[in-house]
Structure formats: C-alpha cells, structure tokens
Design a protein around this motif. Structure first.
Motif, mmCIF file in Angstrom:
data_model
loop_
_atom_site.group_PDB
_atom_site.id
_atom_site.type_symbol
_atom_site.label_atom_id
_atom_site.label_comp_id
_atom_site.label_asym_id
_atom_site.label_seq_id
_atom_site.Cartn_x
_atom_site.Cartn_y
_atom_site.Cartn_z
ATOM 1 N N PHE A 105 0.881 -1.158 0.000
ATOM 2 C CA PHE A 105 0.000 0.000 0.000
ATOM 3 C C PHE A 105 0.927 1.219 0.000
ATOM 4 O O PHE A 105 1.943 1.211 0.699
ATOM 5 N N HIS A 159 0.778 5.355 0.537
ATOM 6 C CA HIS A 159 0.089 6.614 0.784
ATOM 7 C C HIS A 159 1.045 7.745 0.446
ATOM 8 O O HIS A 159 2.039 7.956 1.124
ATOM 9 N N GLU A 179 -1.826 11.867 7.369
ATOM 10 C CA GLU A 179 -2.296 12.294 6.040
ATOM 11 C C GLU A 179 -3.604 13.083 6.141
ATOM 12 O O GLU A 179 -4.050 13.665 5.164
ATOM 13 N N HIS A 180 -4.202 13.119 7.335
ATOM 14 C CA HIS A 180 -5.404 13.936 7.571
ATOM 15 C C HIS A 180 -5.037 15.370 7.971
ATOM 16 O O HIS A 180 -5.867 16.095 8.507
ATOM 17 N N HIS A 192 -6.458 11.129 -2.175
ATOM 18 C CA HIS A 192 -6.821 10.908 -0.769
ATOM 19 C C HIS A 192 -7.881 11.937 -0.362
ATOM 20 O O HIS A 192 -8.452 12.618 -1.212
ATOM 21 N N TYR A 202 -5.915 3.453 -5.011
ATOM 22 C CA TYR A 202 -6.779 3.852 -3.903
ATOM 23 C C TYR A 202 -7.536 5.101 -4.337
ATOM 24 O O TYR A 202 -6.970 5.969 -4.999
ATOM 25 N N ARG A 223 -14.985 11.118 1.079
ATOM 26 C CA ARG A 223 -14.324 12.268 1.711
ATOM 27 C C ARG A 223 -13.497 12.973 0.659
ATOM 28 O O ARG A 223 -12.627 12.367 0.043
ATOM 29 N N TRP A 237 -9.286 0.442 -5.050
ATOM 30 C CA TRP A 237 -9.393 0.306 -3.596
ATOM 31 C C TRP A 237 -10.063 1.575 -3.072
ATOM 32 O O TRP A 237 -9.406 2.587 -2.820
ATOM 33 N N ARG A 251 -15.226 -1.037 0.194
ATOM 34 C CA ARG A 251 -15.523 0.363 0.517
ATOM 35 C C ARG A 251 -16.102 1.154 -0.652
ATOM 36 O O ARG A 251 -16.190 2.370 -0.595
ATOM 37 N N GLU A 296 -8.892 -3.168 8.854
ATOM 38 C CA GLU A 296 -7.836 -2.175 8.925
ATOM 39 C C GLU A 296 -7.073 -2.263 10.238
ATOM 40 O O GLU A 296 -7.663 -2.221 11.299
ATOM 41 N N TRP A 323 -0.312 6.652 7.940
ATOM 42 C CA TRP A 323 -0.258 6.068 6.585
ATOM 43 C C TRP A 323 0.645 6.907 5.688
ATOM 44 O O TRP A 323 1.491 6.389 4.977
HETATM 45 C C1 JFZ Z 1 -8.861 5.567 6.071
HETATM 46 C C2 JFZ Z 1 -8.183 6.888 5.839
HETATM 47 O O1 JFZ Z 1 -8.841 7.880 6.587
HETATM 48 C C3 JFZ Z 1 -6.726 6.776 6.208
HETATM 49 O O2 JFZ Z 1 -6.081 8.008 5.959
HETATM 50 C C4 JFZ Z 1 -6.074 5.702 5.369
HETATM 51 O O3 JFZ Z 1 -6.142 6.037 3.997
HETATM 52 C C5 JFZ Z 1 -6.781 4.376 5.624
HETATM 53 C C6 JFZ Z 1 -6.271 3.264 4.737
HETATM 54 O O4 JFZ Z 1 -8.189 4.485 5.450
HETATM 55 O O5 JFZ Z 1 -9.106 5.531 7.459
HETATM 56 C C7 JFZ Z 1 -9.861 4.631 8.090
HETATM 57 C C8 JFZ Z 1 -10.775 3.849 7.462
HETATM 58 C C9 JFZ Z 1 -11.370 2.801 8.170
HETATM 59 C C10 JFZ Z 1 -11.033 2.558 9.490
HETATM 60 C C11 JFZ Z 1 -10.130 3.380 10.135
HETATM 61 C C12 JFZ Z 1 -9.554 4.427 9.437
HETATM 62 N N1 JFZ Z 1 -11.559 1.456 10.156
HETATM 63 O O6 JFZ Z 1 -12.255 0.619 9.531
HETATM 64 O O7 JFZ Z 1 -11.261 1.228 11.351
#
Ligand code: JFZ
Length: 452
Positions: free
Chosen positions: A60, A62, A81-82, A129, A173, A178, A231, A262, A274, A296
């Motif tokens: 993966f 990011h 990344e947020h 993203h 991805y 969002r 993804w 998703r 996750e 990430w």
């Molecule tokens: C998301 C994104 O907000 C994050 O930045 C990253 O890309 C990740 C792969 O995916 O964040 C999440 C999505 C789902 C959960 C937690 C964070 N979850 O299922 O617990």
C-alpha cells in the motif's frame, strides 16, 4: 467516573476515527462488518479474484501533498495524512503545497523493486486521498499533480509501466466519500467534510460531487492506467444507487477490475480489515491493511516501526486464515521510501525467499491457531501439503501436531533435501526437529500428508 473511563478508552482512536453515540467507531463505512451482498455469483467473483487470492501480499502506498514536509505545516504537526482537516487548513493555503511539490528523487522502478524484493505481488497507490488532490493526469479536474505542481510528471503512469516491467499488479486507492476540496462532498453531521471552507453542510449535494468528480476520475483511472484493483475508501454518504452505478461503470470499462468493499452498501469483491487481523479470519475474501509505523502518509517524527518479526508473523497469521496482507509505506515529499521501511520490507522478503511456498497460493488452515505458530495448506493432486510456520520453537526437539494425519514426507522448507523423522502417536504425529530454531523469526516445517 464511568464517563471518564469511556473517554480514556477511546482516546487513542480519536485521532483518526470518531466515536458514535452507541460507542462504535465511525470509519466512514457503516457496513464495515457486514457480509457482502454482490449480485454477481461467488464463482464470478472468485474468478476475478484468482490472481489476488494467490498473491497474498501487497504494498500500500500513501503519497500526497501531506508528505511534502512529513505531515507538518507551518511548523505545526498535522499528525497524519489527515493534516488538512486536523489543522483546518483552508484550501487556498493547502493548494500552496502543490506549488512547491517537486519529488525529484521519485523513481518508479526503484519503488517497484522495493515491493518486489519484499516478496510483494501487487501495489496500491493513493490516486486521490481525502484532500482531493489527484496524483495522476486528470483532464476533468485541474487540481492534479500534472497541472498544479512544478514537477509535472505522472507517477501513476510511471508506476503502471514499472509494475508491468517487473511483473507486479498495479491498483489505485480512491477516497470516495471524503473530499475536502469539493464544495458538495458532505458527511454524517459534517464530521468528515470540509466545514472550514464550506460551512453550509445542509446545502451540499453529494450527487453533484459524484457526477462532477468521482465518475469522470474513475473513468480516467481505468481508461488511462487499467488498474487491476480500485481500492475505495470511506464510502460515507454514498447511496446504494450510486455504489451500484459506480460498479457497473467500472465493470463496463473493465470486467476484470477488482473492487474492495468500501465502494459502499455491502457491495464489492472483498472485505477490508484495517490495522487488525480478525481472530478467525472471514467467511468471505478479505484483506488486512496495516501501517509499518503510525501514520499512513509519511510523518517525519513517527518512529514507531513494527519489527520484521511481527510483520512476518502477521503475514503468516493472515495467510493461515485465508486473507491478504496489504502493508503500507509512506514515501517522502522528495519521492523516497524511508530507509527503515525498505530495511524492514527486505527482512520480510528474505524470509519469503526461503519460505514463500508456505504463503503464495496457499489456503487457510484446517486447524486454526497453534500455541507454537500457524498452518497453511495446499491441495495437490494426490496429497495435501501442510506448512507449519513455527514462531515458538519447541525446546525438546519435537514438534507435536495434534491431528491424526498419515505423513508421506516431512522436511524444513529451508533444508528441503533432508527428511525429518515423524512418528504417529495417540493424539497425532510427532516430528523430530533440530534443537535450535533454524530461523528465529519463523521456521517452516513442510508436511505432505494423505488426504484427510
Ligand atoms: C482511512 C483513511 O482515513 C486513512 O487516511 C487511510 O487512507 C486508511 C487506509 O483508510 O481511514 C480509516 C478507514 C477505516 C477505518 C479506520 C480508518 N476502520 O475501519 O477502522
């Protein structure tokens, strides 16, 4: 008191996920734990997933504007990344990062080689993203890497070509529900949308964003790069109709393109877990995605690296439960995968070089967990092969499998010319192994047995 405890309990999750009133975590996917309900048959889905199910291990990536100063902005820690939302950075300010984004050290062949040397078989890159910035050539939306940065190159194109050359599958991805750059992208109670630039949450219309940005960009991604996987992330407020429409758009352009859960509303080809590995796996195809350290995206002070031991154990654990492992790296603003990530991945790759047979193309264990490790299996024409990955090497030189199997042959994957002695006993079979563990991380005993 109780209230304080509840807050403390959920505090670590606060950074990236909001807690709902009922105590569940808001991940932007209200069907995260549901059984998938595609209207395609399981056979059709299994066929689409054929290469993916054998691959088992992917990278993966990011990578976006947040990486420019390692998730810092004007000296403030954006945490992940947020960053844009965490620091409520106005669009006009965030866009200025693009003006200086110039990853001159980016080298697609090098990135793909890092993945290949780790034993990974596919790659998934953030094409867009939550910040809404497209890391690809997007004729439909000027907020993209070619139009808005001095660099003017297309990393998706270069990575697609490098993956093709080196024999990896390439996927993208895409943050679905969002998008902090689009004035119409809303979310439950405004929790996840850009309400600092666009405070009128009530006036936002998801379908406008969906038509204006999502559909054109997904079309561009497929027609320009032919990704093997899309993804999606954070479906948020997408309707059932829209999820369906998106899937049929994708399949019309490329019926082999794999889509994860998703995409929303219990659709998609496989489930996503996750940062955690489900206790007993999943009854449906599934993948765990995980970070190598905390965030990430590349965060310059985040040094919380997982050990090679734990990474190999996670990979084996996931494979023993029939899942895939998508392990993340966060390249820097200069386009470099951090050296610690490269080193860790190489250790995993070295282990796979010897023991890959116990992972690729295997299926879940018929036994579940053992106190000493995990088991994967492969069905042969005449026999069944069990791969016993031993994390806790027994001190007495005997490995006991409490299951009545008729052994055809036993050996170590690291020394496959030499037979190991086995002896049937009351509860199963005892395998005579070296006193010292040949590999400290995990040693694999290969056991060929008669069908049971
Ligand atoms: C998301 C994104 O907000 C994050 O930045 C990253 O890309 C990740 C792969 O995916 O964040 C999440 C999505 C789902 C959960 C937690 C964070 N979850 O299922 O617990």
């Amino acid at each position: 008191m109780k209230y304080v405890l509840v807050i403390l309990l959920f505090f670590p999750l606060w950074l990236n996920a909001q807690v709902n009133a009922d105590g569940s975590i808001d991940t932007g996917d209200k069907f995260a734990n549901a059984k998938l309900e595609s209207n395609e048959s399981p056979e059709v889905i299994a066929q689409r997933l054929e290469w993916w199910s054998e691959a088992r291990f992917g990278m993966f990536i990011h990578w976006g504007l947040y990486a420019q100063d390692g998730c810092f902005w004007q000296g403030q820690d954006g945490r992940s990344e947020h960053m844009m939302r965490n620091l409520q950075i106005p669009i006009a300010e965030y866009e200025k990062i693009a003006d200086v984004f110039n990853p001159e050290n980016f080298n697609a062949d090098k990135w793909v080689k890092v993945a290949k040397d780790a034993g990974m078989k596919y790659m998934v890159l953030t094409s867009k993203h939550h910040d809404g910035f497209a890391m690809f050539n997007s004729p439909s939306n000027a907020y993209n890497i070619l139009k808005s940065t001095p660099w003017k190159r297309d990393p998706l194109k270069e990575l697609t070509e490098a993956c093709e050359k080196q024999g990896l599958k390439f996927g993208v991805y895409y943050s679905l529900g969002r998008d902090w750059h689009d004035p119409d992208c809303n979310s439950v109670k405004g929790w996840r949308s850009n309400i600092w630039d666009f405070p009128e949450e009530d006036q936002k219309d998801f379908s406008k964003y969906f038509e204006r940005k999502v559909k054109p960009q997904i079309t561009e991604l497929i027609t320009q790069y032919h990704p093997a996987i899309i993804w999606f992330d954070t479906p948020e407020l997408i309707s059932m109709e829209e999820s369906r429409e998106l899937l049929s758009l994708i399949h019309k352009l490329d019926s082999t393109c794999i889509v994860n859960q998703r995409v929303g509303n219990k659709l998609g080809d496989y489930a996503v877990r996750e940062q955690k590995i489900p206790e007993g796996g999943e009854p449906q195809p599934w993948e765990t995605c995980m970070t190598l350290n905390g965030a990430w995206g590349y965060h310059k002070t985040d040094d919380n690296w997982k050990s090679a031991d734990s990474l190999v154990h996670s990979l084996v654990d996931i494979a023993s439960k029939g899942g895939n492992f998508l392990l993340n790296v966060g390249p820097t603003g200069k386009g470099i995968i951090p050296q610690t990530s490269v080193n860790r991945l190489k250790e995993v790759g070295d282990w796979l070089e010897v023991n890959g047979e116990a992972i690729y193309g295997t299926s879940s264990s018929p036994f579940g967990k053992f106190p000493w490790g995990r088991c994967t299996k492969k069905l042969g024409r005449k026999n069944v092969t069990l791969y016993l990955s031993v994390f806790e090497w027994p001190k007495n030189g005997k490995l006991q499998l409490d299951f009545p199997v008729k052994v055809v042959r036993a050996c170590l994957l690291s020394d496959s010319d030499k037979d190991l002695k086995t002896e049937a006993n009351q509860s199963g079979v005892s395998i005579t192994i070296p006193i010292k563990a040949p590999n400290e991380i995990a040693t694999v005993v290969k056991l060929v047995v008669e069908p049971f």
